[in-house]
Design an enzyme around this catalytic site. Structure first.
Site, PDB file in Angstrom:
ATOM      1  N   GLY A  26       0.833  -1.195   0.000  1.00 47.92           N
ATOM      2  CA  GLY A  26       0.000   0.000   0.000  1.00 47.92           C
ATOM      3  C   GLY A  26       0.868   1.244   0.000  1.00 47.92           C
ATOM      4  CD  GLN A  66       3.459   5.788   2.651  1.00 41.79           C
ATOM      5  OE1 GLN A  66       2.499   5.294   2.096  1.00 41.79           O
ATOM      6  NE2 GLN A  66       4.399   5.055   3.223  1.00 41.79           N
ATOM      7  CB  CYS A 109       4.779   2.053   7.457  1.00 46.72           C
ATOM      8  SG  CYS A 109       4.470   3.584   6.590  1.00 46.72           S
ATOM      9  CG  LEU A 110       6.528   0.858   1.504  1.00 50.51           C
ATOM     10  CD1 LEU A 110       6.012   1.176   0.113  1.00 50.51           C
ATOM     11  CD2 LEU A 110       7.630  -0.188   1.443  1.00 50.51           C
ATOM     12  CG  HIS A 115      -0.988   1.533   7.160  1.00 51.94           C
ATOM     13  ND1 HIS A 115      -0.108   0.998   8.087  1.00 51.94           N
ATOM     14  CD2 HIS A 115      -0.217   2.345   6.377  1.00 51.94           C
ATOM     15  CE1 HIS A 115       1.102   1.466   7.866  1.00 51.94           C
ATOM     16  NE2 HIS A 115       1.076   2.281   6.836  1.00 51.94           N
ATOM     17  CD  GLU A 116      -1.090   2.586   2.628  1.00 52.88           C
ATOM     18  OE1 GLU A 116      -0.536   3.706   2.587  1.00 52.88           O
ATOM     19  OE2 GLU A 116      -0.472   1.553   2.966  1.00 52.88           O
ATOM     20  CG  HIS A 141       0.434   6.999   5.272  1.00 49.50           C
ATOM     21  ND1 HIS A 141       1.578   7.370   5.943  1.00 49.50           N
ATOM     22  CD2 HIS A 141       0.534   5.659   5.094  1.00 49.50           C
ATOM     23  CE1 HIS A 141       2.333   6.288   6.156  1.00 49.50           C
ATOM     24  NE2 HIS A 141       1.726   5.230   5.654  1.00 49.50           N
TER      25      HIS A 141
HETATM   26 NI    NI Z   1       2.472   3.290   5.625  1.00 49.05          NI
END
Ligand code: NI
Length: 164
Positions: free
Chosen positions: A46, A51, A91-92, A133-134, A137
């Site tokens: 995701g 991000q 998470c990235l 989660h996304e 962000h």
């Molecule tokens: Ni994330």
């Protein structure tokens, strides 16, 4: 398509609240394509526009074959949350950190696709967790915000050692 740079915690830009998309044009289509490419290259399941330092309400998700993926959501809104589920998340933007987080077990989301067509979708399990989660962000939040202060400090220390 371009692989964009992913911001890392504790970069303050990750705290920006995203604005709603109002133009469904070629620029938006390029953004969605770039987000998929960036997510797959990472690799991740995701990615939120936040991000990659684009502060528009756009997320992409691909949890694998069992779900109707890949998916993209423009201006997503959670319109129903049910149950509680605990799952280990990563998470990235917080590389190498995996922690258990509580979220709703099943959700209903309302969003638009890149052509401006509104849709609603129900999801549970990993897909529901990933969408929640996304969307967070886009509000300038990270999954680590839900952890204890002690854990949060430890994570920042660990990330600073990675030197990325
Ligand atoms: Ni994330």
């Amino acid at each position: 398509m371009t692989i964009r740079e992913i911001l890392h915690h504790p970069d303050e830009r990750l705290r920006t609240k995203a604005e709603s998309v109002s133009k469904y044009d070629g620029k938006l289509e390029t953004l969605v394509a770039d987000m998929f490419e960036t997510m797959y290259a990472a690799p991740g399941i995701g990615l939120a526009a936040t991000q990659i330092d684009v502060h528009l309400k756009v997320i992409v998700v691909d949890c694998g074959k069992q779900d109707p993926c890949p998916l993209h959501f423009i201006n997503p809104e959670l319109i129903r949350l049910e149950g509680i589920e605990q799952m280990e998340e990563g998470c990235l933007s917080v590389p190498g950190i995996f922690e258990t987080v509580s979220r709703a077990e099943s959700i209903k989301v309302r969003a638009f696709d890149k052509c401006g067509i509104q849709f609603e979708m129900e999801a549970d399990g990993l897909l529901a967790v990933c969408i929640q989660h996304e969307i967070e962000h886009l509000e300038g939040k990270l999954f680590v915000d839900m952890l204890s202060n002690f854990k949060q400090k430890r994570i920042i220390k660990k990330l600073s050692k990675l030197n990325i």
